[in-house]
Design a protein around this motif. Structure first.
Motif, short mmCIF file in Angstrom:
data_model
loop_
_atom_site.label_atom_id
_atom_site.label_comp_id
_atom_site.label_asym_id
_atom_site.label_seq_id
_atom_site.Cartn_x
_atom_site.Cartn_y
_atom_site.Cartn_z
N LEU A 4 0.72 -1.16 -0.32
CA LEU A 4 -0.32 0.02 -0.29
C LEU A 4 0.59 1.25 0.06
O LEU A 4 2.21 1.03 1.16
CB LEU A 4 -1.26 -0.05 1.67
N VAL A 6 0.24 4.60 0.96
CA VAL A 6 0.03 5.36 2.20
C VAL A 6 0.36 7.32 2.58
O VAL A 6 1.16 7.62 2.03
CB VAL A 6 -0.21 5.52 3.62
N THR A 13 -4.56 10.36 -3.23
CA THR A 13 -4.77 9.14 -3.35
C THR A 13 -5.26 8.90 -4.61
O THR A 13 -4.63 8.10 -4.99
CB THR A 13 -5.42 8.69 -1.90
N SER A 31 -9.06 0.27 2.25
CA SER A 31 -8.72 1.06 3.01
C SER A 31 -7.66 0.81 3.71
O SER A 31 -6.86 0.47 3.89
CB SER A 31 -10.12 0.24 4.41
N THR A 32 -7.41 2.77 4.66
CA THR A 32 -5.83 2.20 5.52
C THR A 32 -5.70 1.86 7.04
O THR A 32 -6.49 1.83 7.51
CB THR A 32 -5.08 3.42 5.47
N ALA A 36 -1.60 1.87 9.78
CA ALA A 36 -0.35 2.88 9.68
C ALA A 36 -0.12 3.73 10.59
O ALA A 36 0.44 5.23 10.36
CB ALA A 36 -0.71 3.71 8.39
N GLY A 39 -3.08 8.94 7.59
CA GLY A 39 -3.86 8.94 6.36
C GLY A 39 -5.24 9.68 6.30
O GLY A 39 -5.85 10.17 7.30
N SER A 43 -6.39 4.21 1.04
CA SER A 43 -4.97 4.04 0.70
C SER A 43 -4.66 3.51 -1.19
O SER A 43 -5.53 3.53 -1.17
CB SER A 43 -3.66 2.93 1.03
#
Length: 80
Positions: A4, A6, A13, A31-32, A36, A39, A43
């Motif tokens: 991913l 981010v 994004t 979805s992040t 992480a 964000g 992502s």
């Protein structure tokens, strides 16, 4: 292996997803993960075999909200 990119900005994004696709890299919005800690909630998902190309393409844009690349270890997510 899933990776991913981010970002802290939703618009950056989505811009990067379009940029990757235009340059032959399959990418999608996901979805992040909470791991992480940053964000906008989404992502850029891509496969590890495209990592070198993704890094080159990232260097061609000036994304101020770019936070890094996460790798799925099978036990969770880890920043490279």
């Amino acid at each position: 292996m899933t990776m991913l990119a981010v970002f802290k900005s939703r618009s950056e994004t989505l811009d990067f997803i379009s940029f990757l696709r235009a340059n032959g890299v399959p990418a999608s919005a996901v979805s992040t993960p909470k791991e992480a800690g940053v964000g906008c909630g989404i992502s850029v998902r891509f496969e590890a075999c495209f990592l070198t190309r993704v890094r080159v393409l990232l260097s061609k844009k000036r994304y101020s909200s770019y936070a890094g690349i996460l790798k799925n270890t099978g036990f969770g997510w880890l920043f490279l």
